[in-house]
Design a protein around this motif. Structure first.
Motif, PDB file in Angstrom:
ATOM      1  N   GLY A 155     -41.284  79.078  93.969  1.00  0.00           N
ATOM      2  CA  GLY A 155     -40.710  80.534  94.066  1.00  0.00           C
ATOM      3  C   GLY A 155     -41.053  81.567  93.006  1.00  0.00           C
ATOM      4  N   LYS A 156     -41.894  81.107  92.034  1.00  0.00           N
ATOM      5  CA  LYS A 156     -42.305  81.934  90.924  1.00  0.00           C
ATOM      6  C   LYS A 156     -44.004  82.324  91.077  1.00  0.00           C
ATOM      7  N   VAL A 157     -44.652  82.079  91.889  1.00  0.00           N
ATOM      8  CA  VAL A 157     -46.187  82.242  92.221  1.00  0.00           C
ATOM      9  C   VAL A 157     -46.213  83.643  92.899  1.00  0.00           C
ATOM     10  N   VAL A 158     -46.940  84.558  92.650  1.00  0.00           N
ATOM     11  CA  VAL A 158     -47.099  85.713  93.408  1.00  0.00           C
ATOM     12  C   VAL A 158     -48.608  85.771  93.705  1.00  0.00           C
ATOM     13  N   PHE A 159     -49.024  85.962  94.904  1.00  0.00           N
ATOM     14  CA  PHE A 159     -50.376  85.727  95.560  1.00  0.00           C
ATOM     15  C   PHE A 159     -50.756  87.133  96.383  1.00  0.00           C
ATOM     16  N   GLN A 160     -51.948  87.512  95.920  1.00  0.00           N
ATOM     17  CA  GLN A 160     -52.345  88.699  96.501  1.00  0.00           C
ATOM     18  C   GLN A 160     -52.828  88.200  97.853  1.00  0.00           C
ATOM     19  N   SER A 161     -53.010  88.793  98.781  1.00  0.00           N
ATOM     20  CA  SER A 161     -53.330  88.331 100.315  1.00  0.00           C
ATOM     21  C   SER A 161     -55.024  88.192 100.178  1.00  0.00           C
ATOM     22  N   LEU A 162     -55.265  87.309 100.879  1.00  0.00           N
ATOM     23  CA  LEU A 162     -56.786  87.018 101.061  1.00  0.00           C
ATOM     24  C   LEU A 162     -57.394  88.075 101.806  1.00  0.00           C
ATOM     25  N   SER A 163     -56.707  88.456 102.638  1.00  0.00           N
ATOM     26  CA  SER A 163     -57.167  89.522 103.754  1.00  0.00           C
ATOM     27  C   SER A 163     -57.514  90.937 103.077  1.00  0.00           C
ATOM     28  N   SER A 164     -56.627  91.246 102.013  1.00  0.00           N
ATOM     29  CA  SER A 164     -56.850  92.599 101.454  1.00  0.00           C
ATOM     30  C   SER A 164     -57.237  92.562 100.031  1.00  0.00           C
ATOM     31  N   SER A 165     -57.262  91.554  99.394  1.00  0.00           N
ATOM     32  CA  SER A 165     -57.554  91.471  97.986  1.00  0.00           C
ATOM     33  C   SER A 165     -58.523  90.493  97.410  1.00  0.00           C
ATOM     34  N   THR A 166     -59.491  90.914  96.643  1.00  0.00           N
ATOM     35  CA  THR A 166     -60.313  90.112  96.209  1.00  0.00           C
ATOM     36  C   THR A 166     -60.047  89.220  95.147  1.00  0.00           C
ATOM     37  N   PHE A 167     -58.971  89.411  94.656  1.00  0.00           N
ATOM     38  CA  PHE A 167     -58.020  88.361  93.384  1.00  0.00           C
ATOM     39  C   PHE A 167     -57.483  87.360  94.606  1.00  0.00           C
ATOM     40  N   GLY A 168     -57.010  87.833  95.536  1.00  0.00           N
ATOM     41  CA  GLY A 168     -56.579  86.539  96.555  1.00  0.00           C
ATOM     42  C   GLY A 168     -57.432  85.691  97.035  1.00  0.00           C
ATOM     43  N   LEU A 169     -58.787  86.135  97.330  1.00  0.00           N
ATOM     44  CA  LEU A 169     -59.794  85.306  98.036  1.00  0.00           C
ATOM     45  C   LEU A 169     -60.230  84.392  96.992  1.00  0.00           C
ATOM     46  N   HIS A 170     -60.376  85.140  95.760  1.00  0.00           N
ATOM     47  CA  HIS A 170     -61.241  84.249  94.486  1.00  0.00           C
ATOM     48  C   HIS A 170     -60.020  82.955  94.332  1.00  0.00           C
ATOM     49  N   GLY A 171     -58.545  83.429  94.131  1.00  0.00           N
ATOM     50  CA  GLY A 171     -57.730  82.345  94.005  1.00  0.00           C
ATOM     51  C   GLY A 171     -57.901  81.292  95.226  1.00  0.00           C
ATOM     52  N   PHE A 172     -57.831  81.508  96.417  1.00  0.00           N
ATOM     53  CA  PHE A 172     -57.971  80.727  97.644  1.00  0.00           C
ATOM     54  C   PHE A 172     -59.466  79.944  97.269  1.00  0.00           C
ATOM     55  N   LEU A 173     -60.452  80.445  97.059  1.00  0.00           N
ATOM     56  CA  LEU A 173     -61.763  79.576  96.967  1.00  0.00           C
ATOM     57  C   LEU A 173     -61.617  78.740  95.989  1.00  0.00           C
ATOM     58  N   MET A 174     -61.142  78.964  94.817  1.00  0.00           N
ATOM     59  CA  MET A 174     -61.041  77.849  93.860  1.00  0.00           C
ATOM     60  C   MET A 174     -59.953  76.963  93.993  1.00  0.00           C
ATOM     61  N   PHE A 175     -58.956  77.292  94.897  1.00  0.00           N
ATOM     62  CA  PHE A 175     -58.094  75.990  95.122  1.00  0.00           C
ATOM     63  C   PHE A 175     -58.679  75.294  96.122  1.00  0.00           C
ATOM     64  N   ASN A 176     -59.714  75.710  97.124  1.00  0.00           N
ATOM     65  CA  ASN A 176     -60.252  75.164  98.101  1.00  0.00           C
ATOM     66  C   ASN A 176     -61.232  74.326  97.690  1.00  0.00           C
ATOM     67  N   ARG A 177     -61.827  74.854  96.389  1.00  0.00           N
ATOM     68  CA  ARG A 177     -62.958  73.795  95.758  1.00  0.00           C
ATOM     69  C   ARG A 177     -62.130  72.535  95.119  1.00  0.00           C
ATOM     70  N   LEU A 178     -61.088  72.842  94.609  1.00  0.00           N
ATOM     71  CA  LEU A 178     -60.232  71.588  93.987  1.00  0.00           C
ATOM     72  C   LEU A 178     -60.087  70.567  95.359  1.00  0.00           C
ATOM     73  N   LYS A 179     -59.725  71.077  96.457  1.00  0.00           N
ATOM     74  CA  LYS A 179     -59.360  70.335  97.467  1.00  0.00           C
ATOM     75  C   LYS A 179     -60.687  69.737  98.204  1.00  0.00           C
ATOM     76  N   GLY A 180     -61.795  69.909  97.548  1.00  0.00           N
ATOM     77  CA  GLY A 180     -63.306  69.440  98.006  1.00  0.00           C
ATOM     78  C   GLY A 180     -63.880  70.416  99.102  1.00  0.00           C
ATOM     79  N   GLY A 181     -63.385  71.607  99.114  1.00  0.00           N
ATOM     80  CA  GLY A 181     -63.917  72.356  99.781  1.00  0.00           C
ATOM     81  C   GLY A 181     -65.018  73.255  99.394  1.00  0.00           C
ATOM     82  N   THR A 182     -65.874  74.050 100.317  1.00  0.00           N
ATOM     83  CA  THR A 182     -66.835  74.964  99.725  1.00  0.00           C
ATOM     84  C   THR A 182     -66.819  76.362 100.268  1.00  0.00           C
ATOM     85  N   GLU A 183     -67.412  77.246 100.291  1.00  0.00           N
ATOM     86  CA  GLU A 183     -67.483  78.494 100.847  1.00  0.00           C
ATOM     87  C   GLU A 183     -68.055  78.368 102.186  1.00  0.00           C
TER      88      GLU A 183
END
Length: 342
Positions: A155-183
């Motif tokens: 309840g304390k994380v604020v995340f920018q929307s992937l669909s409208s923010s480069t920050f949100g996209l970056h955060g998601f892609l780095m989390f995705n990498r930690l889970k074994g994903g790629t672009e």
């Protein structure tokens, strides 16, 4: 009206100011950045070229949409876009090649996008945190993108929307990498989100505009952000610090291009050239904490540490393959809206 000799003499005597000066329109972020450029960066160019530069404020997506809506007669001559969106603009043939110049030659190759755009400021997306709240809770500063999923931040994380923010996209892609994903494979990130980061997210925001308020009320503890924006918030007295993730931050440059088919191509090229010079980037650094892309930009005691820190962040920063990402981003946006922000 017939131009009599007397009238011609009278017209010749008019001051230069009475002759309409040309106007250039510069698309860029509004708010603090807009005021900085209007007050401290653009006046020297306006005086030297007898031209008026009018800023058209908006997010990168807003600016791109304005130009995309009228590609044969764009309402903007030069536009600043986040690098990912700049790749889209170039792919849509909305940018002209930058004219070779001494200033452009000084910009490092890694800060150029093909031959049509160049960074005006350098940045990275990493993690930022509410330093007052962290101190009160006895929490150590975050060190990894994985910290977004730490249950203590529920309840304390604020995340920018992937669909409208480069920050949100970056955060998601780095989390995705930690889970074994790629672009090329974002399934791991999407599948893990609802049981990891998702429960920690208080709110998905379309941009970072609300963050200052949410930090001040201690609603927001942890969120993706750039060192430059952290510095801007700190200057306003907001208790926030930047934390470089051990896996690397993500390169996020602000680039410029001259729009194709604009009605002042030569003047627009001259403005683009000027904005890459140390003369333009020095006040942007000193007064606005914009990290310069031109390595010849002078620093002061106030700014030297910021520039050196950014250079260190860039050594380990991750670069996104934007040509590949932009091919599939509409599908990602739809999946995010359906699966995450539903």
């Amino acid at each position: 009206m017939r131009l009599t000799p007397a009238l011609l003499v009278a017209l010749a005597g008019l001051p230069l100011a009475a002759v309409a000066e040309p106007t250039l329109y510069l698309g860029m972020n509004g708010g603090t950045m807009e005021r900085l450029y209007a007050d401290s960066v653009l006046p020297a160019f306006e005086k030297a070229h007898n031209v008026k530069v009018v800023i058209v404020p908006g997010t990168s997506a807003d600016i791109l949409a304005k130009v995309q809506a009228s590609p044969q007669k764009p309402p903007i001559h030069v536009m600043f876009l986040d690098d990912g969106i700049m790749y889209r603009a170039i792919g849509m043939n909305l940018c002209s090649p930058l004219k070779p110049s001494a200033a452009l030659a000084q910009i490092p190759e890694k800060a150029k996008i093909k031959d049509q755009a160049a960074a005006v400021s350098l940045g990275v997306t990493g993690l930022a945190y509410n330093s007052r709240l962290f101190k009160d809770k006895g929490w150590a500063a975050p060190t990894s993108w994985a910290d977004l999923a730490d249950p203590k931040y529920k309840g304390k994380v604020v995340f920018q929307s992937l669909s409208s923010s480069t920050f949100g996209l970056h955060g998601f892609l780095m989390f995705n990498r930690l889970k074994g994903g790629t672009e090329q494979d974002v399934d791991p990130g999407f599948k893990a989100w609802s049981t990891t980061v998702g429960p920690n997210v208080l709110e998905y925001i379309p941009s970072s505009a609300k963050l200052s308020e949410m930090v001040q009320t201690d609603e927001a503890a942890l969120f993706p952000l750039t060192p430059t924006q952290v510095t801007a918030l700190k200057l306003k007295g907001i208790p926030v610090e930047y934390a470089p993730p051990k896996e690397g931050a993500v390169v996020l440059n602000v680039a410029e291009c001259v729009t194709a088919n604009n009605d002042q191509p030569e003047l627009a090229q001259q403005l683009a050239e000027y904005l890459l010079t140390p003369e333009a980037q020095a006040p942007a650094l000193e007064l606005g904490d914009q990290i310069p892309s031109n390595p010849n930009t002078p620093t002061t005691d106030k700014t030297r540490g910021q520039v050196e820190a950014m250079q260190n962040y860039l050594k380990t920063a991750v670069t996104i393959d934007w040509d590949e990402v932009n091919k599939v981003r509409p599908q990602w946006n739809a999946r995010w809206n359906r699966q995450v922000e539903r």
